[in-house]
Design an enzyme around this catalytic site. Structure first.
Site, PDB file in Angstrom:
ATOM      1  N   PRO A 172       0.843  -1.213   0.000  1.00  0.00           N
ATOM      2  CG  PRO A 172       0.030  -0.991   2.190  1.00  0.00           C
ATOM      3  CD  PRO A 172       0.780  -1.936   1.301  1.00  0.00           C
ATOM      4  CG  ASP A 184       4.625  -1.303   3.237  1.00  0.00           C
ATOM      5  OD1 ASP A 184       3.412  -1.207   3.503  1.00  0.00           O
ATOM      6  OD2 ASP A 184       5.190  -2.392   3.015  1.00  0.00           O
ATOM      7  CG  HIS A 185      -0.520   3.583   5.161  1.00  0.00           C
ATOM      8  ND1 HIS A 185      -0.347   3.746   6.522  1.00  0.00           N
ATOM      9  CD2 HIS A 185      -1.389   4.560   4.789  1.00  0.00           C
ATOM     10  CE1 HIS A 185      -1.079   4.751   6.950  1.00  0.00           C
ATOM     11  NE2 HIS A 185      -1.726   5.271   5.914  1.00  0.00           N
ATOM     12  NE  ARG A 186       2.514  -4.138   3.512  1.00  0.00           N
ATOM     13  CZ  ARG A 186       3.168  -5.104   2.876  1.00  0.00           C
ATOM     14  NH1 ARG A 186       2.627  -6.323   2.800  1.00  0.00           N
ATOM     15  NH2 ARG A 186       4.316  -4.874   2.290  1.00  0.00           N
ATOM     16  CB  ILE A 224       5.743   4.122   7.523  1.00  0.00           C
ATOM     17  CG1 ILE A 224       7.105   3.421   7.667  1.00  0.00           C
ATOM     18  CG2 ILE A 224       5.892   5.616   7.737  1.00  0.00           C
ATOM     19  CD1 ILE A 224       8.005   3.617   6.468  1.00  0.00           C
TER      20      ILE A 224
END
Length: 450
Positions: free
Chosen positions: A248, A422-424, A426
């Protein structure tokens, strides 16, 4: 009497049992110095093993499909002027490398990718797109399928069950081209994906249920020129697709005032002109990123299942433009090197990349990557993260802008920054802080020592 020259597998990093995918000579052939003898393919790279001397091939010790490791004897040469003790290749200094790893928009980021000009074409020539795991099942027993470790890894990256692929290699061996053709077949509708892929999941979710790739006869609309994609573009394209679909991505754009930094860079280049070292903005950016990674360790981490691996080392990859595409050499232990060492190493790695002579270990182990388009142009862009890294920094072309100093507008050199993360791993606040800290260092480089 001529003496035998033993040609052995050079230093190929940590790889073991690397398959021989092509033997380029036969017994009795006359070869020249640095002529390629055999081609090896690991799960990350394709390597030519060159001849250490001119001579005649006396014996071949390997054949296509054999697995070899560093030091394995592959060819015996007859040469009139061989050293008394016989010669062998052991340092890999002449090995031509073609990287087959994901490239982020820097890339890979890859880890990056080099293709041999002489062998950039493939048996299948269309654009390759990674098939999502929902579209091609990984389930099933593929242990009976005749495929090399590199081909199996390639299949896993594309979500392909190798037991469903028909091999066209020797003795029915499944090659990467076979997997590519299978993927294209599924994407174009020539092959059916598993039925479960098209149906909504029982839990309420649904597969991507992609439409077949459009088939168009382009000659209907005008003259065309068809050229096969290079190896680097085919493999990097699939990896980029995987990274884009599975990670993501979020991109934060910012700007750094590098007026003072540019003055320092110009001054250092003048002072070190005789030393032959050229300081680029990228060298400063590498040092600045190391400082930011130390302050925000989540950016120097990788996902491993449900765990987050925090690295205690700082290996920075940078995108290098080559005739065959972008590759990402890695500056190892950048935290322990000064600007002079980084600038010199960047120049050396960039030349190796352009010459197609990067070794596998020179493109491995990156923690964070930088893609610089400053010499080309543009304002901002979205670089694709190089898995398993969790972030990548994009640098665009700097330009003079009027900046208000509290009393008046003054001309300042402004550098656009694009940080993809990476939104998983950060969140937005942490990414904003990372960018703000990086901007402060580039604005006043003295902060890098704090």
């Amino acid at each position: 009497m001529t003496q035998a020259i033993e040609v052995k597998v050079p230093d190929i990093g940590d790889y073991k049992d690397v398959p021989v995918i092509e033997v380029l000579v036969k017994i009795g052939d006359t070869v020249e110095l640095e002529q390629s003898l055999v081609m090896l393919e690991s799960d990350k790279a394709t390597m030519d093993v060159p001849s250490p001397a001119a001579g005649i091939v006396r014996d071949l010790k390997v054949k296509v499909g054999d697995a070899v490791s560093e030091g394995a004897l592959i060819v015996l040469l007859d040469a009139a002027s061989a050293p008394a003790s016989g010669a062998s290749i052991g340092n890999g200094s002449g090995t031509a490398l073609q990287e087959a790893q994901p490239l982020s928009c820097a890339p890979q980021s890859v880890e990056a990718l080099v293709a041999s000009p002489a062998r950039s074409s493939s048996n299948s020539s269309g654009h390759v797109q990674a098939v999502p795991a929902a579209a091609v099942s990984l389930e099933g027993d593929s242990r009976g399928s005749h495929a090399s470790p590199s081909a199996r890894k390639y299949a896993r990256e594309l979500g392909v069950d190798v037991s469903r692929v028909t091999g066209t290699g020797p003795k029915g061996r499944i090659t990467q081209d076979d997997i590519t053709a299978f993927v294209k077949g599924v994407m174009t509708g020539a092959l059916a994906a598993p039925a479960a892929a098209a149906a909504p999941a029982a839990g309420g979710g649904a597969g991507l249920n992609l439409l077949p790739w459009p088939k168009v006869d382009f000659t209907k609309f005008g003259p065309i020129d068809t050229q096969p994609l290079s190896r680097i573009k085919k493999i990097s394209g699939a990896n980029l697709h995987r990274n884009w679909v599975m990670i993501p991505h979020v991109t934060n754009n910012d700007e750094a005032d590098i007026t003072d930094l540019e003055a320092l860079r110009v001054q250092l280049n003048k002072e070190n002109e005789k030393a032959g070292v050229k300081f680029t903005l990228l060298a400063f950016a590498i040092k600045a990123c190391v400082a930011a990674l130390k302050k925000f360790p989540a950016f120097n981490a990788s996902l491993d299942g449900d765990n987050l691996v925090f690295k205690q080392y700082y290996h920075i990859g940078f995108a290098a433009d080559t005739p065959n595409g972008l590759v990402v050499p890695v500056i190892r232990d950048a935290d322990k090197k000064g600007l002079f060492d980084i600038a010199r190493e960047m120049a050396e790695l960039s030349k190796l990349a352009r010459d197609g002579k990067l070794k596998p270990d020179q493109m491995q182990g990156g923690c964070f990557s930088i893609s610089s388009l400053g010499g080309i142009g543009g304002k901002h862009f979205t670089p694709i993260i190089n898995a398993p890294e969790v972030a990548i920094l994009g640098l665009s072309k700097s330009e003079m802008k009027p900046v208000w100093d509290g009393k008046q507008f003054v001309p300042r050199l402004i550098l656009p920054l694009s940080l993809s993360w990476d939104h998983r791993v950060i969140d937005g606040a942490e990414a904003g802080r990372f960018n703000a800290y990086l901007v402060s260092i580039l604005g006043d480089f003295r902060r890098v020592i704090l």
